[in-house]
Design an enzyme around this catalytic site. Sequence first.
Site, PDB file in Angstrom:
ATOM      1  N   ASP A   1       7.343   3.869   8.306  1.00 29.79           N
ATOM      2  CA  ASP A   1       7.083   5.219   8.596  1.00 29.79           C
ATOM      3  C   ASP A   1       7.071   5.402  10.157  1.00 29.79           C
ATOM      4  O   ASP A   1       6.764   4.641  10.793  1.00 29.79           O
ATOM      5  CB  ASP A   1       5.678   5.490   8.160  1.00 29.79           C
ATOM      6  CG  ASP A   1       5.479   5.162   6.508  1.00 29.79           C
ATOM      7  OD1 ASP A   1       6.643   5.458   5.786  1.00 29.79           O
ATOM      8  OD2 ASP A   1       4.548   4.899   6.152  1.00 29.79           O
TER       9      ASP A   1
HETATM   10  N1  URA Z   1       4.446   0.822   3.419  1.00 31.49           N
HETATM   11  C1  URA Z   1       4.072   1.885   3.876  1.00 31.49           C
HETATM   12  O1  URA Z   1       3.201   2.492   3.384  1.00 31.49           O
HETATM   13  N2  URA Z   1       4.631   2.217   5.312  1.00 31.49           N
HETATM   14  C2  URA Z   1       5.843   1.702   5.762  1.00 31.49           C
HETATM   15  O2  URA Z   1       6.181   1.867   6.638  1.00 31.49           O
HETATM   16  C3  URA Z   1       6.228   0.656   4.779  1.00 31.49           C
HETATM   17  C4  URA Z   1       5.754   0.197   3.844  1.00 31.49           C
END
Ligand code: URA
Length: 240
Positions: free
Chosen positions: A102
Amino acid sequence: MRLAQYLAHAGITSRRKAEILIAEGKISVNGMVVRQPATDIDPEIDQVYFEGRPVFIEKKIYLLLNKPSGVISSVSDPHGRKTVIDLLPELPQRIYPVGRLDYETQGLLLLSNDGYFTNLMLHPRYEMKKTYQARVSGRVKHSLIEKLRQGIKLEDGWTAPAQVHILHTSARESLLEITLHEGRKRQVRRMCQAIGHPVIHLERTAFAFLTLKGVAPGSYRYLNPAEVNKLIGLAREGQI
Ligand code: URA
């Protein structure tokens, strides 16, 4: 290397379709049309042409980036946000993130131009392990950790069993280490939210046996061939 295999590696088409192109007389090697799919070529020496254009195999590259938060895991962004590609120098090959973290998540992200490798790393069938450290709000009870371990119902279904440990806890917040072999969108954030402990900060600290050791946020290193082969071997072992 077989000519059809060479064409497939160069991304012209699949191996089977390459055999058809060869049989149709669309491929030439060193100036001569070749119609035998079983023709062997030496990629270092022979010059392969498809409909008059040279066909090259790109050197495969594999990078490990420590993605900072506030950077998007794509090659471009319509909103003009910084991308992981902006963190790298100019490279002769186009490379792509192997999966996503993310925008706010930091940590270990692989990048490559090898589609076969990328598929092995990402497909849930190969069960590659990803480890995260999640700082969450509040003190997390052991019964909730057990729930996360066993599987939890999210809107897109039950999560697979996970390894979960409390690294630190206080009344205000807890630090969890979570190892998953799935890779659903915002999975760690959604799992923690589902037990009532939203994520404050999230970092991916490991991908299989690879860690961030020696790679500061915003910097990267190349994987060596032994690491790439080991990752491919692990994916094949995990195949179900
Ligand atoms: N899980 C998440 O919530 N975000 C990420 O970037 C990777 C795994």
